[in-house]
Scaffold this motif. Structure first.
Motif, PDB file in Angstrom:
ATOM      1  N   UNK A   1       0.843  -1.201   0.000  1.00 30.44           N
ATOM      2  CA  UNK A   1       0.000   0.000   0.000  1.00 30.44           C
ATOM      3  C   UNK A   1       0.873   1.244   0.000  1.00 30.44           C
ATOM      4  N   UNK A   2       1.892   1.260   0.847  1.00 29.99           N
ATOM      5  CA  UNK A   2       2.796   2.411   0.884  1.00 29.99           C
ATOM      6  C   UNK A   2       3.543   2.568  -0.442  1.00 29.99           C
ATOM      7  N   UNK A   3       3.971   1.468  -1.040  1.00 30.36           N
ATOM      8  CA  UNK A   3       4.659   1.512  -2.327  1.00 30.36           C
ATOM      9  C   UNK A   3       3.736   2.070  -3.406  1.00 30.36           C
ATOM     10  N   UNK A   4       2.489   1.594  -3.424  1.00 28.63           N
ATOM     11  CA  UNK A   4       1.531   2.060  -4.427  1.00 28.63           C
ATOM     12  C   UNK A   4       1.213   3.543  -4.245  1.00 28.63           C
ATOM     13  N   UNK A   5       1.110   3.979  -3.006  1.00 28.51           N
ATOM     14  CA  UNK A   5       0.880   5.403  -2.742  1.00 28.51           C
ATOM     15  C   UNK A   5       2.068   6.221  -3.242  1.00 28.51           C
ATOM     16  N   UNK A   6       3.279   5.702  -3.052  1.00 29.39           N
ATOM     17  CA  UNK A   6       4.464   6.431  -3.544  1.00 29.39           C
ATOM     18  C   UNK A   6       4.473   6.525  -5.074  1.00 29.39           C
ATOM     19  N   UNK A   7       3.771   5.606  -5.732  1.00 32.82           N
ATOM     20  CA  UNK A   7       3.675   5.620  -7.192  1.00 32.82           C
ATOM     21  C   UNK A   7       2.546   6.510  -7.704  1.00 32.82           C
ATOM     22  N   UNK A   8       1.713   7.028  -6.783  1.00 28.12           N
ATOM     23  CA  UNK A   8       0.637   7.920  -7.191  1.00 28.12           C
ATOM     24  C   UNK A   8      -0.760   7.464  -6.820  1.00 28.12           C
ATOM     25  N   UNK A   9      -0.887   6.298  -6.210  1.00 29.64           N
ATOM     26  CA  UNK A   9      -2.207   5.846  -5.748  1.00 29.64           C
ATOM     27  C   UNK A   9      -2.636   6.702  -4.554  1.00 29.64           C
ATOM     28  N   UNK A  10      -3.930   6.733  -4.303  1.00 18.30           N
ATOM     29  CA  UNK A  10      -4.458   7.453  -3.137  1.00 18.30           C
ATOM     30  C   UNK A  10      -5.413   6.543  -2.370  1.00 18.30           C
ATOM     31  N   UNK A  11      -5.474   6.775  -1.063  1.00 13.38           N
ATOM     32  CA  UNK A  11      -6.439   6.044  -0.234  1.00 13.38           C
ATOM     33  C   UNK A  11      -7.832   6.583  -0.532  1.00 13.38           C
ATOM     34  N   UNK A  12      -8.809   5.694  -0.528  1.00  8.99           N
ATOM     35  CA  UNK A  12     -10.195   6.060  -0.796  1.00  8.99           C
ATOM     36  C   UNK A  12     -10.961   5.994   0.522  1.00  8.99           C
ATOM     37  N   UNK A  13     -11.761   7.025   0.779  1.00 14.76           N
ATOM     38  CA  UNK A  13     -12.623   7.027   1.963  1.00 14.76           C
ATOM     39  C   UNK A  13     -13.683   5.947   1.754  1.00 14.76           C
ATOM     40  N   UNK A  14     -13.642   4.892   2.559  1.00 15.90           N
ATOM     41  CA  UNK A  14     -14.472   3.719   2.347  1.00 15.90           C
ATOM     42  C   UNK A  14     -15.031   3.255   3.678  1.00 15.90           C
ATOM     43  N   UNK A  15     -16.251   2.767   3.685  1.00 14.16           N
ATOM     44  CA  UNK A  15     -16.843   2.158   4.875  1.00 14.16           C
ATOM     45  C   UNK A  15     -16.531   0.674   4.824  1.00 14.16           C
ATOM     46  N   UNK A  16     -15.649   0.238   5.717  1.00 18.34           N
ATOM     47  CA  UNK A  16     -15.197  -1.150   5.727  1.00 18.34           C
ATOM     48  C   UNK A  16     -16.035  -1.988   6.680  1.00 18.34           C
ATOM     49  N   UNK A  17     -16.337  -3.234   6.318  1.00 22.34           N
ATOM     50  CA  UNK A  17     -17.012  -4.141   7.249  1.00 22.34           C
ATOM     51  C   UNK A  17     -16.025  -4.569   8.339  1.00 22.34           C
ATOM     52  N   UNK A  18     -16.549  -5.042   9.450  1.00 19.36           N
ATOM     53  CA  UNK A  18     -15.690  -5.562  10.514  1.00 19.36           C
ATOM     54  C   UNK A  18     -14.812  -6.671   9.964  1.00 19.36           C
ATOM     55  N   UNK A  19     -13.541  -6.640  10.337  1.00 18.24           N
ATOM     56  CA  UNK A  19     -12.614  -7.687   9.934  1.00 18.24           C
ATOM     57  C   UNK A  19     -12.221  -7.653   8.466  1.00 18.24           C
ATOM     58  N   UNK A  20     -12.387  -6.518   7.819  1.00 19.89           N
ATOM     59  CA  UNK A  20     -12.062  -6.417   6.387  1.00 19.89           C
ATOM     60  C   UNK A  20     -10.609  -6.802   6.140  1.00 19.89           C
ATOM     61  N   UNK A  21     -10.383  -7.577   5.091  1.00 20.70           N
ATOM     62  CA  UNK A  21      -9.029  -8.000   4.726  1.00 20.70           C
ATOM     63  C   UNK A  21      -8.507  -7.211   3.528  1.00 20.70           C
ATOM     64  N   UNK A  22      -9.184  -6.125   3.166  1.00 18.77           N
ATOM     65  CA  UNK A  22      -8.827  -5.350   1.982  1.00 18.77           C
ATOM     66  C   UNK A  22      -8.750  -3.862   2.316  1.00 18.77           C
ATOM     67  N   UNK A  23      -7.986  -3.152   1.493  1.00 16.25           N
ATOM     68  CA  UNK A  23      -7.892  -1.697   1.567  1.00 16.25           C
ATOM     69  C   UNK A  23      -8.180  -1.172   0.172  1.00 16.25           C
ATOM     70  N   UNK A  24      -9.044  -0.157   0.087  1.00 11.61           N
ATOM     71  CA  UNK A  24      -9.431   0.404  -1.206  1.00 11.61           C
ATOM     72  C   UNK A  24      -8.539   1.603  -1.529  1.00 11.61           C
ATOM     73  N   UNK A  25      -7.953   1.553  -2.715  1.00 10.16           N
ATOM     74  CA  UNK A  25      -7.126   2.638  -3.230  1.00 10.16           C
ATOM     75  C   UNK A  25      -7.657   3.045  -4.597  1.00 10.16           C
ATOM     76  N   UNK A  26      -7.174   4.180  -5.077  1.00  8.73           N
ATOM     77  CA  UNK A  26      -7.465   4.617  -6.442  1.00  8.73           C
ATOM     78  C   UNK A  26      -6.140   4.850  -7.146  1.00  8.73           C
ATOM     79  N   UNK A  27      -6.085   4.497  -8.424  1.00  9.52           N
ATOM     80  CA  UNK A  27      -4.863   4.748  -9.193  1.00  9.52           C
ATOM     81  C   UNK A  27      -4.810   6.217  -9.601  1.00  9.52           C
ATOM     82  N   UNK A  28      -3.809   6.569 -10.365  1.00 10.78           N
ATOM     83  CA  UNK A  28      -3.607   7.969 -10.754  1.00 10.78           C
ATOM     84  C   UNK A  28      -4.730   8.518 -11.634  1.00 10.78           C
TER      85      UNK A  28
END
Length: 109
Positions: free
Chosen positions: A71-98
């Protein structure tokens, strides 16, 4: 290592789409969820059919540590974190590309 694990495809009718994609790709439904289609032979990218979610890539990693690092590597490449409502115990993180296309980084462990 980060890899494409699944393509999540938005559909209006999962049953109809599953029938088409099973035959088109020679995929088989995953026994636990018939809307998740898998290659019949060996490894390959899964196809997840979803009537509610947007079409996007699921990028898989093998641990929580690898997920954080990628996630940190992708953010350094230009991805951004997306404001997302996650379910309990979510195993994923939502990002957006450039370009604003959504994708998930999924911890498969």
């Amino acid at each position: 290592m980060l890899r494409i694990g699944a393509v999540v495809m938005n559909t209006s009718d999962n049953r109809r789409a599953a029938q088409f994609w099973r035959e088109a790709l020679h995929y088989a439904p995953r026994s636990a969820n018939p809307d998740f289609l898998c290659p019949q032979r060996g490894e390959g990218v899964r196809l997840h059919l979803d009537e509610d979610d947007r079409t996007h890539l699921d990028l898989w990693v093998d641990s929580e540590e690898e997920q954080r690092s990628e996630i940190e590597r992708l953010i350094s490449l230009g991805a951004t974190r997306v404001d997302w409502t996650y379910p309990d115990g979510a195993d994923f993180v939502v990002l957006a590309d450039s370009e604003g296309n959504l994708f998930c980084v999924v911890n498969t462990a």
